[in-house]
Design an enzyme around this catalytic site. Structure first.
Site: not given
Ligand code: NAP
Length: 322
Positions: A237, A285
């Site tokens: 993000r 994006h």
């Molecule tokens: N650009 C695009 O087209 C696109 C598309 C889809 C998604 N995204 C973005 O990608 C993000 C990640 O997706 P995902 O499915 O991988 O999410 P996810 O499975 O919920 O994983 C989030 C990761 O971030 C870590 N995290 C969260 N808060 C943190 C903090 N304060 N300090 C350190 N680490 C932290 C979490 O740690 P823990 O493992 O310890 O919980 C987890 O490893 C989404 O939330 C979205 O914003 C972007």
């Protein structure tokens, strides 16, 4: 009659989502907002809505769904839902789908290889019809550091390891993952950054991650690595980085280059200096878009599970915000 479902995908092609869902859940009445997010259909229909498929839903629409039972975020991120001042106390489900995960893995690999293989320098040489080979470090000497080892981070990490990169990751809580050097929490941040040549942000947007990636953080990346300076890739993000600091870091050499798919404000302002800085790749994006053909089936399956009394998958924990 089954409960109704509202498709509220602001800025997206609402009809293609509705068509796909109608096909998969023929017994559920399907309502739609306009592309602007405004609901202009019969008011009585809203009272029957139990499920909303949402991307950037409007507060006035959510407020009118008095029988709402589940919110489905049509993206992996849910910051667009938590941005609303008022949310009903119902489960929030996010999208986790192999199609979306594969697209993100492709984007991260594409950009990591672009910087490893000197894509920008060779494009410049080509524009000058210049035949000249450049020093080429091996992937095994380059460390990619992933902030956020969730569904998307893990998939990207596996692909990068397969290509020979060294991979380390930083998360909120301690993790286990073979072949990945792991760090977590505020204390793990500096040791994590100190060994990173290519920093990849795949973090959700939460209060804790907002503005996290600033100039001070970027200055902690490894400077004497094989790429001649660190690179930054953000596909999580945009508001988790400070855009003015990225510009400064690229100008003063703190960063050797960047790939940015997400921005503080989208679309990126046409006047932003990022468009014209050397060795910066800008995409709008699109790292991992939500494809109705791929994702609607999974949402229909979740609704069937819910109606059979089975637990929903991919529930968001509102206390963590992701
Ligand atoms: N650009 C695009 O087209 C696109 C598309 C889809 C998604 N995204 C973005 O990608 C993000 C990640 O997706 P995902 O499915 O991988 O999410 P996810 O499975 O919920 O994983 C989030 C990761 O971030 C870590 N995290 C969260 N808060 C943190 C903090 N304060 N300090 C350190 N680490 C932290 C979490 O740690 P823990 O493992 O310890 O919980 C987890 O490893 C989404 O939330 C979205 O914003 C972007």
């Amino acid at each position: 009659m089954k409960p109704a479902l509202l498709v509220a995908t602001k800025g997206w092609d609402v009809e293609s989502w509705a068509r796909r869902i109608r096909h998969l859940l023929p017994e559920h009445p399907i309502l739609c907002t306009e592309r602007s997010g405004v609901y202009a259909g019969p008011e009585a229909g809203l009272a029957e809505v139990a499920y909303i498929l949402a991307w950037k839903p409007r507060q006035d629409v959510i407020d009118r769904l008095l029988g709402l039972q589940v919110i489905f975020s049509l993206g992996a991120g849910v910051d667009h839902i938590f941005a609303l001042p008022r949310l009903p106390d119902v489960p929030l489900v996010r999208t986790v789908d192999p199609d979306l995960t594969a697209r993100m893995m492709e984007y991260v690999v594409w950009q990591a290889l672009h910087h490893l293989r000197r894509g920008h320098a060779y494009a410049l040489q080509q524009s000058e019809h210049l035949w000249r080979d450049l020093p080429q470090p091996a992937a095994r000497h380059v460390t990619v550091g992933i902030m956020g080892l969730g569904v998307l981070g893990r998939s990207a990490a596996e692909a990068l390891i397969h290509l020979g990169f060294k991979v380390r990751a930083w998360t909120r809580q301690p993790k286990q993952a073979p072949d990945i050097e792991l760090f977590h929490g505020p204390d793990g941040m500096d040791p994590f950054l100190a060994g990173v040549d290519i920093l990849v942000a795949l973090l959700p947007l939460t209060p804790a991650t907002t503005g996290l990636i600033n100039l001070a953080l970027l200055k902690k990346l490894r400077r004497e690595g094989p790429l001649g300076g660190p690179f930054f890739i953000n596909a999580g993000r945009g508001r988790s980085h400070v855009e003015a600091d990225i510009v400064e870091a690229l100008r003063d050499g703190t960063l050797a280059g960047a790939s940015l798919d997400v921005f503080e404000t989208e679309p990126l302002d046409v006047e932003s200096p990022l468009w014209d800085l050397p060795n910066v790749v800008i995409t709008p994006h699109v790292a991992a878009v939500s494809d109705p053909e791929a994702l609607a089936g999974q949402i229909a399956e979740q609704i069937r599970r819910f109606e059979r009394g089975e637990p929903l998958r991919n529930l968001v924990d509102p206390r963590c915000g992701y």
